[in-house]
Write an enzyme that holds these catalytic residues in place. Structure first.
Site, PDB file in Angstrom:
ATOM      1  N   LYS A  13       0.951  -1.002  -0.145  1.00 53.72           N
ATOM      2  CA  LYS A  13      -0.049  -0.534  -0.021  1.00 53.72           C
ATOM      3  C   LYS A  13       0.889   1.043  -0.108  1.00 53.72           C
ATOM      4  O   LYS A  13       0.701   1.983  -0.851  1.00 53.72           O
ATOM      5  CB  LYS A  13      -1.395   0.283   1.933  1.00 53.72           C
ATOM      6  CG  LYS A  13      -1.907  -1.219   1.300  1.00 53.72           C
ATOM      7  CD  LYS A  13      -3.091  -1.272   1.829  1.00 53.72           C
ATOM      8  CE  LYS A  13      -2.450  -0.602   4.087  1.00 53.72           C
ATOM      9  NZ  LYS A  13      -1.284  -2.202   4.140  1.00 53.72           N
ATOM     10  N   ARG A  88      -9.065   0.797   9.467  1.00 56.97           N
ATOM     11  CA  ARG A  88      -8.584  -0.571   9.889  1.00 56.97           C
ATOM     12  C   ARG A  88      -9.433  -1.755  10.567  1.00 56.97           C
ATOM     13  O   ARG A  88      -9.245  -3.585  10.953  1.00 56.97           O
ATOM     14  CB  ARG A  88      -7.114  -0.713  11.013  1.00 56.97           C
ATOM     15  CG  ARG A  88      -6.190  -0.952   9.481  1.00 56.97           C
ATOM     16  CD  ARG A  88      -4.691  -0.540  10.832  1.00 56.97           C
ATOM     17  NE  ARG A  88      -3.836  -1.650  10.507  1.00 56.97           N
ATOM     18  CZ  ARG A  88      -2.404  -0.773   9.501  1.00 56.97           C
ATOM     19  NH1 ARG A  88      -2.595   0.542   9.084  1.00 56.97           N
ATOM     20  NH2 ARG A  88      -1.369  -1.288   9.786  1.00 56.97           N
ATOM     21  N   ARG A 127      11.802  -5.859   4.904  1.00 55.53           N
ATOM     22  CA  ARG A 127      11.745  -4.323   4.831  1.00 55.53           C
ATOM     23  C   ARG A 127      12.952  -3.257   5.486  1.00 55.53           C
ATOM     24  O   ARG A 127      12.963  -3.828   6.579  1.00 55.53           O
ATOM     25  CB  ARG A 127      10.169  -4.236   4.773  1.00 55.53           C
ATOM     26  CG  ARG A 127      10.007  -2.590   4.669  1.00 55.53           C
ATOM     27  CD  ARG A 127       8.460  -2.477   4.496  1.00 55.53           C
ATOM     28  NE  ARG A 127       7.894  -2.495   5.830  1.00 55.53           N
ATOM     29  CZ  ARG A 127       6.533  -2.479   6.183  1.00 55.53           C
ATOM     30  NH1 ARG A 127       5.440  -2.406   4.939  1.00 55.53           N
ATOM     31  NH2 ARG A 127       5.923  -2.531   7.141  1.00 55.53           N
ATOM     32  N   ARG A 154      11.575  -1.098  10.988  1.00 54.81           N
ATOM     33  CA  ARG A 154      11.086  -0.731  12.031  1.00 54.81           C
ATOM     34  C   ARG A 154      10.328  -1.828  12.788  1.00 54.81           C
ATOM     35  O   ARG A 154      11.057  -2.765  12.909  1.00 54.81           O
ATOM     36  CB  ARG A 154       9.410  -0.596  11.257  1.00 54.81           C
ATOM     37  CG  ARG A 154       9.245  -0.323  10.009  1.00 54.81           C
ATOM     38  CD  ARG A 154       8.147   0.500   9.154  1.00 54.81           C
ATOM     39  NE  ARG A 154       6.622  -0.074  10.445  1.00 54.81           N
ATOM     40  CZ  ARG A 154       5.318  -0.066  10.030  1.00 54.81           C
ATOM     41  NH1 ARG A 154       5.187   0.227   8.003  1.00 54.81           N
ATOM     42  NH2 ARG A 154       4.510  -0.916  10.597  1.00 54.81           N
ATOM     43  N   ARG A 165      -0.407  -9.455  13.378  1.00 57.56           N
ATOM     44  CA  ARG A 165      -0.352  -7.954  12.685  1.00 57.56           C
ATOM     45  C   ARG A 165      -1.002  -8.763  11.694  1.00 57.56           C
ATOM     46  O   ARG A 165      -2.095  -8.053  11.504  1.00 57.56           O
ATOM     47  CB  ARG A 165       1.029  -7.291  11.770  1.00 57.56           C
ATOM     48  CG  ARG A 165       1.243  -6.222  12.846  1.00 57.56           C
ATOM     49  CD  ARG A 165       3.376  -6.023  12.594  1.00 57.56           C
ATOM     50  NE  ARG A 165       2.520  -4.145  11.879  1.00 57.56           N
ATOM     51  CZ  ARG A 165       3.934  -4.667  10.640  1.00 57.56           C
ATOM     52  NH1 ARG A 165       4.949  -4.908  11.261  1.00 57.56           N
ATOM     53  NH2 ARG A 165       3.483  -3.631   9.852  1.00 57.56           N
TER      54      ARG A 165
HETATM   55  P1  AMP Z   1       1.369   0.532   9.327  1.00 57.14           P
HETATM   56  O1  AMP Z   1       2.722   1.185   8.816  1.00 57.14           O
HETATM   57  O2  AMP Z   1       0.163   0.742   8.573  1.00 57.14           O
HETATM   58  O3  AMP Z   1       1.986  -1.035   9.483  1.00 57.14           O
HETATM   59  O4  AMP Z   1       0.756   0.775  10.815  1.00 57.14           O
HETATM   60  C1  AMP Z   1       1.453   0.633  11.687  1.00 57.14           C
HETATM   61  C2  AMP Z   1       0.497   0.359  13.334  1.00 57.14           C
HETATM   62  O5  AMP Z   1       0.311   1.756  13.521  1.00 57.14           O
HETATM   63  C3  AMP Z   1      -0.222  -0.695  12.918  1.00 57.14           C
HETATM   64  O6  AMP Z   1       0.245  -1.837  13.355  1.00 57.14           O
HETATM   65  C4  AMP Z   1      -1.740   0.107  13.978  1.00 57.14           C
HETATM   66  O7  AMP Z   1      -0.630  -0.948  15.710  1.00 57.14           O
HETATM   67  C5  AMP Z   1      -0.558   1.333  14.091  1.00 57.14           C
HETATM   68  N1  AMP Z   1      -2.189   1.605  13.312  1.00 57.14           N
HETATM   69  C6  AMP Z   1      -1.672   2.410  11.204  1.00 57.14           C
HETATM   70  N2  AMP Z   1      -3.349   2.456  11.631  1.00 57.14           N
HETATM   71  C7  AMP Z   1      -4.131   2.303  12.052  1.00 57.14           C
HETATM   72  C8  AMP Z   1      -5.828   2.503  12.200  1.00 57.14           C
HETATM   73  N3  AMP Z   1      -5.927   2.508  11.276  1.00 57.14           N
HETATM   74  N4  AMP Z   1      -6.316   2.161  12.754  1.00 57.14           N
HETATM   75  C9  AMP Z   1      -5.365   1.002  14.459  1.00 57.14           C
HETATM   76  N5  AMP Z   1      -4.444   1.321  14.255  1.00 57.14           N
HETATM   77  C10 AMP Z   1      -3.338   1.971  13.216  1.00 57.14           C
END
Ligand code: AMP
Length: 208
Positions: A13, A88, A127, A154, A165
């Site tokens: 994404k 999400r 990554r 990360r 996740r």
């Molecule tokens: P991402 O970079 O999108 O993989 O997000 C990293 C982390 O941020 C996720 O594993 C969640 O802990 C948190 N996070 C990001 N977006 C959301 C969301 N829309 N709702 C809840 N937690 C989020």
């Protein structure tokens, strides 16, 4: 155009979003990027979100919905948004519908970037991200190919957290595929290909 990017963590994404932004100047909103910046700057949101993020769990809906309500009021969103990592959960999707209706902006499509979980586990554990510009690369990139910044892994890209996740994705986020299918907004793209090939399909699907 207002677009939701759907897909498991590591589906691509962020990569698709950054290519679309570079080419078409779309307004990219990544809740993950906003939260990582909040953690780094130790803001009240960051302090609340950190433990959830480190464990690979979702940050509570109220925090995310409040954050997005504010972000969607900013003027750069008027030309349309590319939402990456939001919504999400079903509660977040419903809140987004309400936000967009209030702003009298339609949702054009929910693009599902579809990739098998075994491919995702390999992708995420190798990554690396640039500390300076956020470029998404791999363990083979010693320095950022874009800005020569430092590449790092990360905290949540270790295998145990990645598996959690993916469990969280399956339980809380995958139901949104049905949600957007029912709303006749869902477009599915095979994400297990070269990013440029995926981008070409995305462009075709969105008539860009
Ligand atoms: P991402 O970079 O999108 O993989 O997000 C990293 C982390 O941020 C996720 O594993 C969640 O802990 C948190 N996070 C990001 N977006 C959301 C969301 N829309 N709702 C809840 N937690 C989020």
């Amino acid at each position: 155009m207002n677009i939701v990017l759907l897909g498991a963590p590591g589906a691509g994404k962020g990569t698709q979003a950054s290519m679309l932004v570079e080419k078409y100047g779309m307004c990219h909103i990544s809740t993950g990027d906003i939260l990582r910046a909040a953690v780094k700057n130790q803001t009240p949101l960051g302090v609340k979100a950190k433990a959830f993020m480190d464990a690979g769990d979702l940050v509570p809906d109220e925090l995310i919905i409040d954050l997005m309500k504010e972000r969607m009021q900013e003027p750069d969103t008027e030309k349309g948004v590319l939402l990456d990592g939001f919504p999400r959960t079903t509660a977040q999707a419903e809140a987004l519908d309400t936000m967009l209706a209030g702003l009298e902006r339609p949702l054009d499509a929910a693009l599902l970037i579809d990739v098998d979980f075994d491919v995702i586990i390999k992708r995420l554990t190798s990554r690396r991200m640039c500390r300076e510009c956020g470029y998404i690369g791999t363990a083979a990139d010693e320095k950022c190919p874009k800005c020569a910044g430092e590449m790092y892994q990360r905290d949540d890209d270790n295998e145990a957290t990645v598996r959690n996740r993916l469990d969280v994705y399956e339980k809380s986020t995958a139901p949104l595929i049905g949600y957007y299918k029912d709303a006749d907004k869902l477009i599915t793209i095979d994400g297990d290909r070269d990013p440029q090939v995926v981008l070409a399909d995305v462009e075709k699907a969105l008539n860009l």
